[in-house]
Scaffold this motif. Structure first.
Motif, PDB file in Angstrom:
ATOM      1  N   LEU A 158     -31.723  79.532   6.994  1.00 35.43           N
ATOM      2  CA  LEU A 158     -31.888  79.301   8.438  1.00 35.43           C
ATOM      3  C   LEU A 158     -32.242  77.854   8.744  1.00 35.43           C
ATOM      4  O   LEU A 158     -31.807  77.297   9.752  1.00 35.43           O
ATOM      5  CB  LEU A 158     -32.958  80.235   9.001  1.00 35.43           C
ATOM      6  CG  LEU A 158     -32.581  81.700   9.166  1.00 35.43           C
ATOM      7  CD1 LEU A 158     -33.694  82.440   9.913  1.00 35.43           C
ATOM      8  CD2 LEU A 158     -31.263  81.874   9.897  1.00 35.43           C
ATOM      9  N   SER A 159     -33.039  77.238   7.881  1.00 39.85           N
ATOM     10  CA  SER A 159     -33.454  75.862   8.157  1.00 39.85           C
ATOM     11  C   SER A 159     -32.297  74.872   8.047  1.00 39.85           C
ATOM     12  O   SER A 159     -32.425  73.722   8.478  1.00 39.85           O
ATOM     13  CB  SER A 159     -34.569  75.443   7.197  1.00 39.85           C
ATOM     14  OG  SER A 159     -34.081  75.330   5.875  1.00 39.85           O
ATOM     15  N   GLN A 160     -31.160  75.298   7.481  1.00 45.55           N
ATOM     16  CA  GLN A 160     -29.998  74.420   7.368  1.00 45.55           C
ATOM     17  C   GLN A 160     -29.101  74.477   8.606  1.00 45.55           C
ATOM     18  O   GLN A 160     -28.141  73.715   8.702  1.00 45.55           O
ATOM     19  CB  GLN A 160     -29.177  74.813   6.136  1.00 45.55           C
ATOM     20  CG  GLN A 160     -29.907  74.614   4.819  1.00 45.55           C
ATOM     21  CD  GLN A 160     -29.076  75.104   3.644  1.00 45.55           C
ATOM     22  OE1 GLN A 160     -28.813  76.296   3.492  1.00 45.55           O
ATOM     23  NE2 GLN A 160     -28.638  74.167   2.813  1.00 45.55           N
ATOM     24  N   LEU A 161     -29.411  75.373   9.535  1.00 47.58           N
ATOM     25  CA  LEU A 161     -28.567  75.575  10.700  1.00 47.58           C
ATOM     26  C   LEU A 161     -29.107  74.834  11.913  1.00 47.58           C
ATOM     27  O   LEU A 161     -30.325  74.691  12.074  1.00 47.58           O
ATOM     28  CB  LEU A 161     -28.472  77.072  11.019  1.00 47.58           C
ATOM     29  CG  LEU A 161     -28.054  77.995   9.879  1.00 47.58           C
ATOM     30  CD1 LEU A 161     -28.013  79.429  10.365  1.00 47.58           C
ATOM     31  CD2 LEU A 161     -26.723  77.569   9.289  1.00 47.58           C
ATOM     32  N   SER A 162     -28.215  74.386  12.773  1.00 45.73           N
ATOM     33  CA  SER A 162     -28.589  73.823  14.074  1.00 45.73           C
ATOM     34  C   SER A 162     -28.389  74.916  15.113  1.00 45.73           C
ATOM     35  O   SER A 162     -27.247  75.288  15.428  1.00 45.73           O
ATOM     36  CB  SER A 162     -27.733  72.599  14.411  1.00 45.73           C
ATOM     37  OG  SER A 162     -27.992  71.540  13.515  1.00 45.73           O
ATOM     38  N   LEU A 163     -29.473  75.432  15.630  1.00 41.73           N
ATOM     39  CA  LEU A 163     -29.425  76.580  16.534  1.00 41.73           C
ATOM     40  C   LEU A 163     -29.805  76.149  17.945  1.00 41.73           C
ATOM     41  O   LEU A 163     -30.923  75.683  18.174  1.00 41.73           O
ATOM     42  CB  LEU A 163     -30.389  77.672  16.061  1.00 41.73           C
ATOM     43  CG  LEU A 163     -30.150  78.212  14.645  1.00 41.73           C
ATOM     44  CD1 LEU A 163     -31.218  79.236  14.284  1.00 41.73           C
ATOM     45  CD2 LEU A 163     -28.771  78.834  14.538  1.00 41.73           C
ATOM     46  N   PRO A 164     -28.908  76.298  18.911  1.00 40.31           N
ATOM     47  CA  PRO A 164     -29.274  75.980  20.296  1.00 40.31           C
ATOM     48  C   PRO A 164     -30.249  77.018  20.836  1.00 40.31           C
ATOM     49  O   PRO A 164     -30.096  78.229  20.604  1.00 40.31           O
ATOM     50  CB  PRO A 164     -27.933  76.036  21.039  1.00 40.31           C
ATOM     51  CG  PRO A 164     -27.076  76.949  20.212  1.00 40.31           C
ATOM     52  CD  PRO A 164     -27.515  76.766  18.791  1.00 40.31           C
ATOM     53  N   GLY A 165     -31.257  76.543  21.545  1.00 39.13           N
ATOM     54  CA  GLY A 165     -32.264  77.443  22.096  1.00 39.13           C
ATOM     55  C   GLY A 165     -32.675  77.034  23.489  1.00 39.13           C
ATOM     56  O   GLY A 165     -32.254  75.993  24.003  1.00 39.13           O
ATOM     57  N   THR A 166     -33.508  77.867  24.114  1.00 48.35           N
ATOM     58  CA  THR A 166     -34.008  77.567  25.455  1.00 48.35           C
ATOM     59  C   THR A 166     -35.521  77.650  25.482  1.00 48.35           C
ATOM     60  O   THR A 166     -36.136  78.462  24.792  1.00 48.35           O
ATOM     61  CB  THR A 166     -33.429  78.532  26.504  1.00 48.35           C
ATOM     62  OG1 THR A 166     -33.579  79.892  26.058  1.00 48.35           O
ATOM     63  CG2 THR A 166     -31.956  78.256  26.734  1.00 48.35           C
ATOM     64  N   HIS A 167     -36.116  76.795  26.286  1.00 44.36           N
ATOM     65  CA  HIS A 167     -37.564  76.754  26.496  1.00 44.36           C
ATOM     66  C   HIS A 167     -37.928  77.680  27.650  1.00 44.36           C
ATOM     67  O   HIS A 167     -37.248  77.691  28.671  1.00 44.36           O
ATOM     68  CB  HIS A 167     -37.983  75.320  26.818  1.00 44.36           C
ATOM     69  CG  HIS A 167     -39.310  75.207  27.500  1.00 44.36           C
ATOM     70  ND1 HIS A 167     -39.423  74.895  28.839  1.00 44.36           N
ATOM     71  CD2 HIS A 167     -40.566  75.385  27.045  1.00 44.36           C
ATOM     72  CE1 HIS A 167     -40.699  74.864  29.171  1.00 44.36           C
ATOM     73  NE2 HIS A 167     -41.411  75.165  28.108  1.00 44.36           N
ATOM     74  N   ASP A 168     -38.991  78.473  27.456  1.00 45.06           N
ATOM     75  CA  ASP A 168     -39.349  79.470  28.470  1.00 45.06           C
ATOM     76  C   ASP A 168     -38.090  80.200  28.923  1.00 45.06           C
ATOM     77  O   ASP A 168     -37.651  80.126  30.076  1.00 45.06           O
ATOM     78  CB  ASP A 168     -40.077  78.825  29.646  1.00 45.06           C
ATOM     79  CG  ASP A 168     -41.589  78.856  29.459  1.00 45.06           C
ATOM     80  OD1 ASP A 168     -42.160  79.960  29.371  1.00 45.06           O
ATOM     81  OD2 ASP A 168     -42.200  77.773  29.378  1.00 45.06           O
ATOM     82  N   THR A 169     -37.536  80.944  28.001  1.00 42.39           N
ATOM     83  CA  THR A 169     -36.209  81.538  28.133  1.00 42.39           C
ATOM     84  C   THR A 169     -36.045  82.395  29.377  1.00 42.39           C
ATOM     85  O   THR A 169     -34.966  82.439  29.979  1.00 42.39           O
ATOM     86  CB  THR A 169     -35.906  82.373  26.878  1.00 42.39           C
ATOM     87  OG1 THR A 169     -35.915  81.504  25.737  1.00 42.39           O
ATOM     88  CG2 THR A 169     -34.572  83.091  26.977  1.00 42.39           C
ATOM     89  N   MET A 170     -37.110  83.062  29.796  1.00 45.89           N
ATOM     90  CA  MET A 170     -37.014  84.010  30.904  1.00 45.89           C
ATOM     91  C   MET A 170     -37.484  83.432  32.241  1.00 45.89           C
ATOM     92  O   MET A 170     -37.609  84.169  33.224  1.00 45.89           O
ATOM     93  CB  MET A 170     -37.840  85.251  30.580  1.00 45.89           C
ATOM     94  CG  MET A 170     -37.459  85.956  29.291  1.00 45.89           C
ATOM     95  SD  MET A 170     -35.836  86.729  29.372  1.00 45.89           S
ATOM     96  CE  MET A 170     -36.200  88.145  30.431  1.00 45.89           C
ATOM     97  N   ALA A 171     -37.748  82.128  32.310  1.00 43.55           N
ATOM     98  CA  ALA A 171     -38.325  81.523  33.508  1.00 43.55           C
ATOM     99  C   ALA A 171     -37.249  81.218  34.546  1.00 43.55           C
ATOM    100  O   ALA A 171     -36.804  80.076  34.717  1.00 43.55           O
ATOM    101  CB  ALA A 171     -39.106  80.264  33.150  1.00 43.55           C
ATOM    102  N   LEU A 172     -36.852  82.266  35.260  1.00 41.90           N
ATOM    103  CA  LEU A 172     -35.824  82.153  36.299  1.00 41.90           C
ATOM    104  C   LEU A 172     -36.418  81.965  37.686  1.00 41.90           C
ATOM    105  O   LEU A 172     -35.689  81.611  38.626  1.00 41.90           O
ATOM    106  CB  LEU A 172     -34.956  83.411  36.309  1.00 41.90           C
ATOM    107  CG  LEU A 172     -34.063  83.632  35.080  1.00 41.90           C
ATOM    108  CD1 LEU A 172     -33.652  85.086  34.974  1.00 41.90           C
ATOM    109  CD2 LEU A 172     -32.847  82.736  35.154  1.00 41.90           C
ATOM    110  N   TYR A 173     -37.714  82.213  37.815  1.00 43.54           N
ATOM    111  CA  TYR A 173     -38.351  82.227  39.132  1.00 43.54           C
ATOM    112  C   TYR A 173     -39.507  81.225  39.177  1.00 43.54           C
ATOM    113  O   TYR A 173     -39.992  80.766  38.160  1.00 43.54           O
ATOM    114  CB  TYR A 173     -38.858  83.633  39.458  1.00 43.54           C
ATOM    115  CG  TYR A 173     -37.775  84.688  39.368  1.00 43.54           C
ATOM    116  CD1 TYR A 173     -36.830  84.829  40.383  1.00 43.54           C
ATOM    117  CD2 TYR A 173     -37.671  85.522  38.253  1.00 43.54           C
ATOM    118  CE1 TYR A 173     -35.821  85.774  40.294  1.00 43.54           C
ATOM    119  CE2 TYR A 173     -36.662  86.471  38.155  1.00 43.54           C
ATOM    120  CZ  TYR A 173     -35.742  86.596  39.179  1.00 43.54           C
ATOM    121  OH  TYR A 173     -34.742  87.526  39.087  1.00 43.54           O
ATOM    122  N   GLY A 174     -39.911  80.899  40.387  1.00 49.79           N
ATOM    123  CA  GLY A 174     -41.029  79.996  40.567  1.00 49.79           C
ATOM    124  C   GLY A 174     -40.669  78.688  41.228  1.00 49.79           C
ATOM    125  O   GLY A 174     -41.525  77.815  41.400  1.00 49.79           O
ATOM    126  N   GLY A 175     -39.385  78.539  41.618  1.00 50.23           N
ATOM    127  CA  GLY A 175     -38.990  77.317  42.312  1.00 50.23           C
ATOM    128  C   GLY A 175     -38.814  76.149  41.362  1.00 50.23           C
ATOM    129  O   GLY A 175     -38.902  76.272  40.138  1.00 50.23           O
TER     130      GLY A 175
END
Length: 326
Positions: A43-60
């Motif tokens: 796994l450490s050999q892979l470049s994996l795209p990710g998201t920060h605060d994945t579920m943060a769709l609300y709050g303006g």
């Protein structure tokens, strides 16, 4: 991955970027791109795209970090998610700081299970932790609530596939049912892709009853070399953020192969999350890049003024340095 300065021979009001998207809906379709990878890779050999605060769709503008749902992110190719829980009423309610994101851990696992059932070649890394917000109205501690969610979804997935949903697998013996006693090595925390296809790899970002952070997953703070310079005092800290990102990319190329490198491109506080992502004057797609107020000489002249950020050059030869999103 190094950025080159881009000279835009246009008024800066017309300059925008195509790599940024603020619209809802999946922007790409890469549901099984890991199928092309060799299963012997760690796994450490892979470049994996990710998201920060994945579920943060609300709050303006001040709190929302995503415009795509988890399902849409996975469909687009995201393979690392960041889940923050507030412990309320014996449930793991997804929060971004004080903002209720209108979902709980059941919603997260439901979407992950549906995706992996349809795409068994894939693996998803999940950082899981509690928010800084105080727990409320609970009859048990956060660890017990986490185990209820984990065990229920693990069992249901195993009935359908013959294997557990989570890696490392839950243990049925031992005082705390921990997968590793006492602490996993870097090598032990670095499985081959073929061993984790069709699973959620748990990265534990909370302290368990043993006072450790590795009973239920890979220990976040000991396994992951992290760049998360998220606190910007103002928009003009954006270049310092870029320097930190660039340095971490370079460090990952020369560091220990057994270590995971997480490079967060996000930021907030004195700058809106959308601005850090885009450099734009407002969050909408196609909005112009904001000027920094810094000037350089004519096109082609070497400059030490934020050299990795783009320029908008006028007919007289002078150039305005523009903000560039991360």
């Amino acid at each position: 991955m190094l950025r080159e300065a881009i000279c835009l021979l246009l008024p800066y009001a017309s300059a925008s970027i195509s790599a940024y998207n603020h619209d809802p809906g999946a922007v790409a379709s890469h549901p099984n791109w890991m199928k092309q990878l060799s299963g012997t890779q760690r796994l450490s050999q892979l470049s994996l795209p990710g998201t920060h605060d994945t579920m943060a769709l609300y709050g303006g503008d001040a709190a929302a970090t995503q415009s795509m749902t988890l399902v849409e992110q996975l469909q687009s190719g995201i393979r690392a998610c960041d889940i923050r829980c507030r412990h309320i009423n014996d449930m793991c309610e997804i929060h971004h700081s004080f903002v209720d994101e209108r979902a709980d851990l059941d919603n997260v696992f439901h979407d992950l299970v549906a995706f992996l059932l349809n795409n068994p070649s894939e693996a998803v890394l999940m950082r899981i932790g509690a928010t800084e917000m105080a727990p409320f109205n609970n009859s048990r501690d956060w660890e017990d609530t986490w185990r209820v969610y984990r065990d229920r979804h693990d069992a249901n997935y195993a009935q359908r596939t013959g294997k557990p949903l989570f890696w490392p697998p839950a243990q049925s013996s031992g005082a705390e049912s921990c997968w590793s006693n006492p602490f996993p090595s870097l090598a032990m925390s670095n499985p081959r892709l073929e061993d984790v296809r069709g699973t959620v790899v748990v990265i534990q970002d909370f302290v368990d009853r043993r006072g450790a952070d590795d009973c239920y997953g890979l220990p976040f703070h000991r396994t992951v070399d992290l760049q998360d310079e998220w606190e910007l005092r103002s928009n003009w800290d954006l270049y310092d953020k870029w320097r930190a990102i660039k340095a971490h990319f370079e460090a990952s190329a020369t560091g220990l192969q057994e270590r995971y490198y997480a490079n967060y491109l996000s930021g907030s506080t004195g700058a809106f999350p959308y601005f850090v992502a885009s450099g734009q004057e407002n969050p909408g797609n196609g909005s112009p890049l904001l000027p920094t107020g810094r000037m350089t000489a004519k096109l082609g002249t070497p400059s030490k003024v934020w050299p990795d950020f783009p320029r908008a050059c006028g007919p007289t030869g002078g150039c305005t340095v523009l903000f560039q999103g991360m």
